[in-house]
Design a protein around this motif. Structure first.
Motif, PDB file in Angstrom:
ATOM      1  N   MET A 182       0.844  -1.197   0.000  1.00 33.94           N
ATOM      2  CA  MET A 182       0.000   0.000   0.000  1.00 33.94           C
ATOM      3  C   MET A 182       0.881   1.250   0.000  1.00 33.94           C
ATOM      4  N   THR A 183       0.610   2.195  -0.906  1.00 34.18           N
ATOM      5  CA  THR A 183       1.458   3.378  -0.987  1.00 34.18           C
ATOM      6  C   THR A 183       1.154   4.316   0.173  1.00 34.18           C
ATOM      7  N   PRO A 184       2.184   5.000   0.663  1.00 31.50           N
ATOM      8  CA  PRO A 184       1.969   5.931   1.779  1.00 31.50           C
ATOM      9  C   PRO A 184       1.043   7.072   1.356  1.00 31.50           C
ATOM     10  N   VAL A 185       0.332   7.632   2.332  1.00 32.86           N
ATOM     11  CA  VAL A 185      -0.548   8.772   2.063  1.00 32.86           C
ATOM     12  C   VAL A 185       0.281  10.035   1.847  1.00 32.86           C
ATOM     13  N   ILE A 186       1.335  10.158   2.649  1.00 30.54           N
ATOM     14  CA  ILE A 186       2.246  11.297   2.483  1.00 30.54           C
ATOM     15  C   ILE A 186       3.649  10.751   2.324  1.00 30.54           C
ATOM     16  N   GLU A 187       4.328  11.179   1.297  1.00 30.32           N
ATOM     17  CA  GLU A 187       5.720  10.776   1.135  1.00 30.32           C
ATOM     18  C   GLU A 187       6.537  12.002   0.750  1.00 30.32           C
ATOM     19  N   ILE A 188       7.389  12.405   1.671  1.00 26.96           N
ATOM     20  CA  ILE A 188       8.222  13.586   1.445  1.00 26.96           C
ATOM     21  C   ILE A 188       9.678  13.141   1.421  1.00 26.96           C
ATOM     22  N   THR A 189      10.401  13.510   0.373  1.00 25.63           N
ATOM     23  CA  THR A 189      11.815  13.154   0.292  1.00 25.63           C
ATOM     24  C   THR A 189      12.643  14.403   0.022  1.00 25.63           C
ATOM     25  N   ASP A 190      13.638  14.593   0.881  1.00 22.72           N
ATOM     26  CA  ASP A 190      14.679  15.590   0.624  1.00 22.72           C
ATOM     27  C   ASP A 190      14.110  16.989   0.387  1.00 22.72           C
ATOM     28  N   LEU A 191      13.060  17.332   1.131  1.00 20.65           N
ATOM     29  CA  LEU A 191      12.357  18.593   0.886  1.00 20.65           C
ATOM     30  C   LEU A 191      13.116  19.770   1.499  1.00 20.65           C
ATOM     31  N   THR A 192      13.332  20.813   0.711  1.00 18.69           N
ATOM     32  CA  THR A 192      14.036  22.002   1.183  1.00 18.69           C
ATOM     33  C   THR A 192      13.217  23.238   0.864  1.00 18.69           C
ATOM     34  N   LYS A 193      13.133  24.146   1.827  1.00 13.35           N
ATOM     35  CA  LYS A 193      12.418  25.403   1.627  1.00 13.35           C
ATOM     36  C   LYS A 193      13.141  26.508   2.384  1.00 13.35           C
ATOM     37  N   THR A 194      13.486  27.564   1.677  1.00 17.73           N
ATOM     38  CA  THR A 194      14.125  28.700   2.346  1.00 17.73           C
ATOM     39  C   THR A 194      13.259  29.941   2.176  1.00 17.73           C
ATOM     40  N   PHE A 195      13.265  30.794   3.185  1.00 21.82           N
ATOM     41  CA  PHE A 195      12.644  32.120   3.090  1.00 21.82           C
ATOM     42  C   PHE A 195      13.768  33.132   3.203  1.00 21.82           C
ATOM     43  N   GLY A 196      14.185  33.702   2.096  1.00 23.47           N
ATOM     44  CA  GLY A 196      15.329  34.606   2.137  1.00 23.47           C
ATOM     45  C   GLY A 196      16.552  33.839   2.613  1.00 23.47           C
ATOM     46  N   SER A 197      17.138  34.307   3.711  1.00 25.38           N
ATOM     47  CA  SER A 197      18.350  33.653   4.201  1.00 25.38           C
ATOM     48  C   SER A 197      18.033  32.577   5.227  1.00 25.38           C
ATOM     49  N   THR A 256       7.352  10.115   6.049  1.00 18.08           N
ATOM     50  CA  THR A 256       6.418   9.179   5.421  1.00 18.08           C
ATOM     51  C   THR A 256       5.260   8.929   6.371  1.00 18.08           C
ATOM     52  N   VAL A 257       4.061   9.066   5.889  1.00 15.47           N
ATOM     53  CA  VAL A 257       2.867   8.776   6.688  1.00 15.47           C
ATOM     54  C   VAL A 257       2.086   7.697   5.956  1.00 15.47           C
ATOM     55  N   GLU A 258       1.907   6.548   6.648  1.00 17.47           N
ATOM     56  CA  GLU A 258       1.217   5.421   6.012  1.00 17.47           C
ATOM     57  C   GLU A 258      -0.295   5.595   6.128  1.00 17.47           C
ATOM     58  N   LEU A 303      -2.311  13.442  10.232  1.00 19.95           N
ATOM     59  CA  LEU A 303      -0.985  13.991  10.534  1.00 19.95           C
ATOM     60  C   LEU A 303      -1.204  15.087  11.561  1.00 19.95           C
ATOM     61  N   LEU A 304      -0.672  14.834  12.756  1.00 25.65           N
ATOM     62  CA  LEU A 304      -0.950  15.704  13.898  1.00 25.65           C
ATOM     63  C   LEU A 304       0.329  16.418  14.303  1.00 25.65           C
ATOM     64  N   LEU A 363      -2.211   9.800  21.111  1.00 28.99           N
ATOM     65  CA  LEU A 363      -2.963   9.539  19.882  1.00 28.99           C
ATOM     66  C   LEU A 363      -2.176   8.778  18.819  1.00 28.99           C
ATOM     67  N   SER A 364      -0.853   8.934  18.833  1.00 30.60           N
ATOM     68  CA  SER A 364      -0.109   8.543  17.633  1.00 30.60           C
ATOM     69  C   SER A 364       0.261   7.081  17.590  1.00 30.60           C
ATOM     70  N   ASP A 365       0.227   6.509  16.367  1.00 34.71           N
ATOM     71  CA  ASP A 365       0.807   5.192  16.138  1.00 34.71           C
ATOM     72  C   ASP A 365       2.302   5.345  15.911  1.00 34.71           C
ATOM     73  N   ARG A 366       2.639   6.358  15.145  1.00 34.86           N
ATOM     74  CA  ARG A 366       4.062   6.632  14.911  1.00 34.86           C
ATOM     75  C   ARG A 366       4.309   8.114  15.108  1.00 34.86           C
ATOM     76  N   VAL A 367       5.575   8.448  15.351  1.00 31.07           N
ATOM     77  CA  VAL A 367       5.931   9.830  15.644  1.00 31.07           C
ATOM     78  C   VAL A 367       7.167  10.195  14.828  1.00 31.07           C
ATOM     79  N   SER A 368       7.182  11.419  14.286  1.00 30.65           N
ATOM     80  CA  SER A 368       8.409  11.947  13.693  1.00 30.65           C
ATOM     81  C   SER A 368       8.768  13.212  14.446  1.00 30.65           C
TER      82      SER A 368
END
Lengths: 305, 550
Positions: free
Chosen positions: A1-16, A26-28, A184-185, A196-201
């Motif tokens: 079963m594919t994960p509901v959320i799959e984030i890889t190597d995500l980068t976000k900058t605001f200015g500096s 990953t959220v199953e 996703l809490l 509440l959580s089954d898994r935690v990040s």
């Protein structure tokens, strides 16, 4: 079963400022996933990218099998969101906002709406400007929880709620999870995620530093114990489940501090018997302490003192 | 609850508590200074420059007294000039001639600045919850209002002084320049106090400004009726209008300083009402208690457009009411045009197209103002898209299947649709009132075409605003209004400053045909429309592509 959320190597900058620094998450399907971190760690930024409100600089994010930036309309039909800071229109009533958001998501169940209003003790006929922070939060919660969706994105959803309402919130999330919804809490309150959580990040400085089931992260939930005693007892270091023992002179006795896994509390108390306990405090470690320890562990692991 | 606290307060020693209610005013004035440190100097400069620029240019164009008398007589014989700007009292006075556009109209703009500032620092702060934060400190109940009034008064006095100095610099006499500053100050302070009252009555900053702005419009209209009346028979009506007081100062003619006392008395009295109202309401509330609303949404509130309608309908209703009132007055003004013109002028006008030419010109000038002001409605309505984002309300909406282009389109429809509504109402009602008062049914179609040609330039303004929201959201409010003011000033004093034609042509409003009477320049209208739609498309695309900002 594919994960509901799959984030890889995500980068976000605001200015500096780097908000997200190669984040993986990953959220199953069907799990309640706790997303823990101190203020400013990047939790809200992650959620906003998942909602297509912000655009990532690099990396990939997949939500319900789609692209959160491109497939806004189709994806948002299948999810509901509760922002951390709920802003309402001053001249619209809470009931009107709940209906509006529900209709935008494709309609909501009137019976469920009525039941949630009852459970959260919310008056839907008040104008937006008349609600307190907690009541604004309830408006967003009822709007989100009354829709029939596969995925709930909740950003510190209980901020401003009183303990009774927090308990009600937990009960509703458990019901939804039992019905098969994925949650996703995001939170900075460890006990809430724990309940509440089954898994935690765990996120720190825009990176996920720990992820796993609560069992796997059990070492993160040690209790900090401080005891004032007449005589420091021997053998504490040797007790299994007791860590970081520090003893220092205090008045005519000693102050003893350590961190203890929950199952080891009883053996600690046994050892303390007869030591002349004058004061005892125990507290679950704050999230910030956990992060600090996690950090110092990293440094120790790298051979730096 | 309110009753018991008020009763409790009354039993305390009155002298001590009255002073204590002002505790903290000083620091709050400094806070306002800090918040307005860019805005206030910019506005002061715009006002001083507009006045001094007009003066300097006029001195260059009409250096001799004879030439001034001639132009003043021409202007005074024009009903449209008298109704819009007021008559020139002393044709020999350099100040009177060179600043004739700045008396009533400039004073009204100073009034607008005053009410804007006072609402921003009272109801605006309260609405954003900052008054609560401040009020928890050592701050008396009256301090926020006292600070806002003090700060606004400081800004207006400095504005007056800087303007007076600039006028002296431009070559006008010192006493006249000071009396002119007083004229502006009288109207400015009057609407500052009125703004202080509406800020207690309305529950939003937007509502407070709208209410006070509506009263300002009414005051301007009253003096327009007074100055536009045939043979000046209604000129006494001017005293009913705080905008008229600025004219009654007779700056640069034979200054009547005592009007300043009237202005000050009005300011103190109305401010006292505002302070009394502060005591009669709770923080965050208006004068009337919040009534419970509907527990569920009506069928109409089911999407972006339905929400936009809810958010915009109040503003639009106010504008429609104002436009309707103006349209009905216009018929009466047009009927009186003959009274302005002496026989010599009538002969000249007859050669130029006669009475009808006079009426056409008058209505065309009126429409160019109406078109520009409806542009202001379009900007105000569209900027709602930005304020929804800045307050964080868009976040919850855009997390639903509502897409950004649709959400932007909802506000574009509210903005453009609102302008179309205003044009239809004004076109119909002016057609009705003028054709009835002149007994000439040709005015129905004249009014319809005059209304229709206003839209293309407004579309360009809408396009520039949405582009600013899309590209530079944080500066969108300042940029849109700044451009609007710049375009307006180009139209008003650009010719006087002898700016090159291409600079004047930068304003979209410069390309709107002057109907009735003028040439219907269809290519210009097509170009404006295409440009407007192109800018709108680019703006929506930019809004779609960027990060949502809080």
């Amino acid at each position: 079963m594919t994960p509901v959320i799959e984030i890889t190597d995500l980068t976000k900058t605001f200015g500096s400022v780097t908000a997200l620094d190669h984040l993986d998450l990953t959220v199953e399907a069907g799990e309640v996933h706790g997303f823990l971190g101190p203020n400013g760690a990047g939790k809200t930024t992650t959620l906003r990218i998942l909602l297509g409100l912000l655009r990532a600089d690099s990396g990939s994010a997949t939500l319900l099998g789609g692209d959160p930036w491109r497939d806004v309309a189709t994806l948002h039909r299948r999810l509901a969101y509760v922002p951390g800071d709920v802003a309402l229109w001053p001249n619209l009533t809470g009931g009107e906002v709940i209906d509006l958001l529900g209709r935008l998501r494709g309609g909501l169940d009137p019976a469920r709406r009525a039941a949630l209003l009852e459970r959260f003790d919310l008056d839907p006929s008040k104008k937006g400007r008349a609600y307190s922070k907690g009541n604004r939060q309830k408006v967003a919660l009822v709007a989100a929880l009354a829709s029939d969706v596969e995925l709930l994105l909740l950003d510190e959803p209980t901020s401003g709620l009183d303990p009774l309402m927090e308990a009600e919130f937990r009960a509703v999330v458990r019901e939804l999870a039992a019905g098969g919804a994925t949650v996703l809490l995001s939170s900075h309150i460890l006990s809430e995620a724990e309940a509440l959580s089954d898994r935690v990040s765990i996120i720190r400085h825009g990176r996920v530093v720990e992820t796993g089931t609560l069992e796997q992260l059990r070492h993160l939930t040690r209790t900090a114990v401080t005891v004032d005693v007449l005589r420091a007892p021997d053998g504490l270091d040797a007790l299994p489940g007791v860590y970081d023992v520090r003893v220092e002179p205090h008045g005519d006795g000693a102050r003893l501090a350590c961190e203890v896994d929950a199952p080891a509390l009883e053996s600690l108390l046994t050892v303390l018997q007869g030591a002349g306990v004058r004061a005892l405090t125990s507290a679950p470690p704050t999230l910030e302490e956990l992060f600090l320890r996690h950090y110092s562990d990293d440094l120790a692991g790298a051979g730096v003192q | 609850m309110a009753a018991t606290t008020m009763a409790g307060r009354r039993t305390q020693a009155p002298a001590a508590t009255a002073l204590a209610r002002f505790t903290g005013t000083g620091p709050l004035v400094r806070l306002a200074l800090r918040r307005d440190r860019v805005l206030a100097p910019v506005w002061i400069a715009v006002f001083a420059f507009s006045a001094a620029g007009s003066a300097a240019a006029t001195i260059g164009i009409y250096p001799t007294e004879a030439s001034r008398v001639q132009i003043a007589d021409t202007l005074n014989s024009s009903a449209s000039s008298a109704a819009f700007y007021g008559p020139i009292l002393d044709p020999t006075s350099m100040g009177q001639v060179s600043l004739f556009k700045m008396y009533a109209f400039g004073a009204a703009m100073v009034g607008l600045l005053g009410l804007f500032l006072v609402a921003r620092h009272t109801r605006g702060e309260e609405e954003d919850g900052r008054t609560e934060l401040v009020g928890a400190g050592v701050v008396g109940r009256w301090a926020p209002l006292a600070a806002a009034l003090t700060w606004t008064t400081i800004v207006l006095v400095v504005l007056g002084l800087v303007t007076a100095v600039s006028l002296v610099g431009a070559g006008l006499d010192v006493v006249g320049s000071l009396s002119f500053a007083l004229a502006w100050l009288v109207t400015g302070l009057a609407f500052t106090a009125i703004g202080a009252v509406t800020a207690q009555v309305a529950t939003t900053s937007r509502g407070a400004k709208g209410l006070a702005g509506g009263l300002l419009g009414l005051a301007y209209l009253i003096r327009a009726v007074a100055d536009g009346s045939a043979d000046g028979e209604l000129v006494g009506l001017r005293w009913m209008s705080p905008v008229g007081w600025a004219q009654e100062v007779h700056a640069f003619a034979d200054p009547r300083w005592s009007v300043g006392v009237l202005g000050l008395a009005f300011f103190l009295l109305v401010s006292a009402i505002a302070f009394a109202l502060v005591d009669r309401r709770d923080l965050g509330a208006g004068l009337l208690p919040d009534r419970a609303g509907a527990a569920s949404a009506p069928r109409s509130l089911s999407g972006g457009l339905g929400l936009a309608w809810r958010l915009h309908r109040g503003l639009l209703a106010g504008w429609v009411l104002g436009a309707a009132l103006l349209s009905m007055v216009l018929g009466g003004l047009v009927a009186n045009l003959g009274g302005f013109v002496d026989e010599g002028m009538q002969d000249m006008l007859a050669a130029l197209g006669g009475q009808q030419g006079l009426e056409d010109t008058f209505v065309a000038v009126e429409w160019s103002f109406i078109g520009t002001f409806f542009g202001a409605y379009a900007i105000a309505a569209l900027l709602r898209l930005r304020s929804e984002e800045a307050t964080g309300r868009s976040e919850n909406l855009l997390a639903t299947p509502l897409t950004r282009p649709r959400w932007a389109a909802s506000h574009l429809i509210a903005s453009i649709g609102g302008v179309v509504t205003l044009l239809v109402v004004t076109g119909t009602l002016t057609g009705f009132s003028i054709s009835r008062s002149l007994g000439d049914s040709a005015w129905w179609s004249k009014s319809a075409s005059a209304a229709a040609v206003q839209l293309p330039a407004i579309l360009v303004m809408v396009g520039l605003t949405i582009l600013a929201i899309g590209l530079v959201p944080r500066f969108a409010v300042g940029l849109s209004w700044g451009l609007f003011v710049a375009f307006f000033l180009l139209g008003e004093i650009g010719a006087l400053l002898e700016l090159p034609q291409w600079v004047m042509d930068l304003s979209p409003f410069a390309h709107t045909p002057r109907l009735p009477g003028g040439d219907l320049n269809v290519p210009a209208l097509v170009i404006l429309t295409v440009l407007g739609l192109g800018l709108i498309g680019a703006g929506v695309a930019a809004y779609r592509r960027r990060d949502l900002e809080a």
